[in-house]
Design a protein around this motif. Structure first.
Motif, PDB file in Angstrom:
ATOM      1  N   GLU A   1      35.642 -28.892 -61.938  1.00 21.60           N
ATOM      2  CA  GLU A   1      34.472 -28.403 -62.667  1.00 21.60           C
ATOM      3  C   GLU A   1      33.644 -29.559 -63.203  1.00 21.60           C
ATOM      4  O   GLU A   1      32.414 -29.506 -63.212  1.00 21.60           O
TER       5      GLU A   1
ATOM      6  N   TRP B   1      29.842 -30.424 -62.181  1.00 21.93           N
ATOM      7  CA  TRP B   1      28.844 -30.607 -63.252  1.00 21.93           C
ATOM      8  C   TRP B   1      28.118 -31.934 -63.089  1.00 21.93           C
ATOM      9  O   TRP B   1      26.896 -32.000 -63.192  1.00 21.93           O
ATOM     10  N   ARG B   2      28.873 -32.997 -62.783  1.00 21.93           N
ATOM     11  CA  ARG B   2      28.252 -34.312 -62.623  1.00 21.93           C
ATOM     12  C   ARG B   2      27.355 -34.349 -61.389  1.00 21.93           C
ATOM     13  O   ARG B   2      26.271 -34.933 -61.413  1.00 21.93           O
TER      14      ARG B   2
ATOM     15  N   GLU C   1      25.724 -31.900 -60.079  1.00 24.53           N
ATOM     16  CA  GLU C   1      24.502 -31.145 -60.379  1.00 24.53           C
ATOM     17  C   GLU C   1      23.528 -32.003 -61.179  1.00 24.53           C
ATOM     18  O   GLU C   1      22.325 -32.024 -60.906  1.00 24.53           O
ATOM     19  N   ARG C   2      24.049 -32.733 -62.168  1.00 18.87           N
ATOM     20  CA  ARG C   2      23.199 -33.618 -62.971  1.00 18.87           C
ATOM     21  C   ARG C   2      22.650 -34.759 -62.114  1.00 18.87           C
ATOM     22  O   ARG C   2      21.499 -35.168 -62.268  1.00 18.87           O
TER      23      ARG C   2
ATOM     24  N   ASP D   1      21.772 -32.358 -74.799  1.00 12.78           N
ATOM     25  CA  ASP D   1      22.432 -33.490 -74.149  1.00 12.78           C
ATOM     26  C   ASP D   1      22.405 -34.715 -75.053  1.00 12.78           C
ATOM     27  O   ASP D   1      23.411 -35.432 -75.175  1.00 12.78           O
TER      28      ASP D   1
END
Length: 206
Positions: free
Chosen positions: A86, A90-91, A93-94, A120
């Motif tokens: 996960e 997440w990374r 996507e960023r 953030d």
């Protein structure tokens, strides 16, 4: 020349891959499957057939109830523990979002230090990150948090909430490639006015 008959060695199956040597085991490392193999005898047999006696002895000494079992398996085979899937997703996507604003490999490598919004920014400040990248948004800069450097990506705008002039040098707060709202411009020192230009305020709801 006599025909040699070689005894077939036992393979393991990791991630649907037939593993026949220790390098392939490392490449397809699956700690849950290896834990099962460790206690049904398959992993020890696999290692001893290939004369990995040291690894076999360490596996034989493991206990199924050991809370540190997984970490010990990683260590026995010299495999670095991978991150939670996960977190990786997440990374990624960023990183994809960041690539729409820059192709600078040095910045891309610091994606974990990039703020895309105020939430953030708050998280990075809570984590104690000293050099924070502000990406293409308005960001309210908390003056009570000292010793920070903010670097802008895209149209990054620093929002300063203060009734008096702010001495950023005294706070050890610095900015690079960051714009300021016109109404905040009067709060900047002369040096900041020389090095930074005002910009139109982005709609951010501050």
């Amino acid at each position: 020349m006599p025909i040699l008959t070689r005894k077939p060695k036992t393979p393991l199956f990791l991630n649907d891959v037939e593993v026949r040597d220790i390098e392939s085991l490392r490449q397809n490392f699956n700690v849950a499957a290896l834990a099962d193999y460790a206690f049904d005898g398959s992993l020890i047999k696999f290692l001893r057939e290939r004369y990995y006696e040291d690894e076999a002895e360490k596996v034989a000494a493991l206990s199924r109830n050991d809370p540190d079992l997984e970490n010990k398996l990683y260590k026995i085979f010299g495999v670095q523990k991978s991150e939670d899937p996960e977190i990786i997703a997440w990374r990624n996507e960023r990183l994809a979002k960041l690539k729409t604003f820059t192709n600078d490999t040095n910045i891309l490598a610091k994606v974990d230090s990039v703020a895309f919004n105020q939430e953030d920014l708050g998280d990075l400040l809570d984590e104690g990150v000293d050099e924070i990248y502000l990406c293409n948004n308005n960001f309210r800069i908390p003056l009570k948090v000292k010793n920070k450097k903010y670097i802008g990506i895209g149209n990054a705008v620093a929002v300063i909430k203060s009734d008096t002039a702010v001495n950023f040098d005294a706070l050890n707060i610095s900015f690079e490639n960051v714009n300021f709202n016109p109404e905040d411009y009067s709060k900047l020192s002369m040096q900041f006015k020389i090095n930074n230009r005002p910009t139109k305020k982005m709609s951010a709801g501050y």
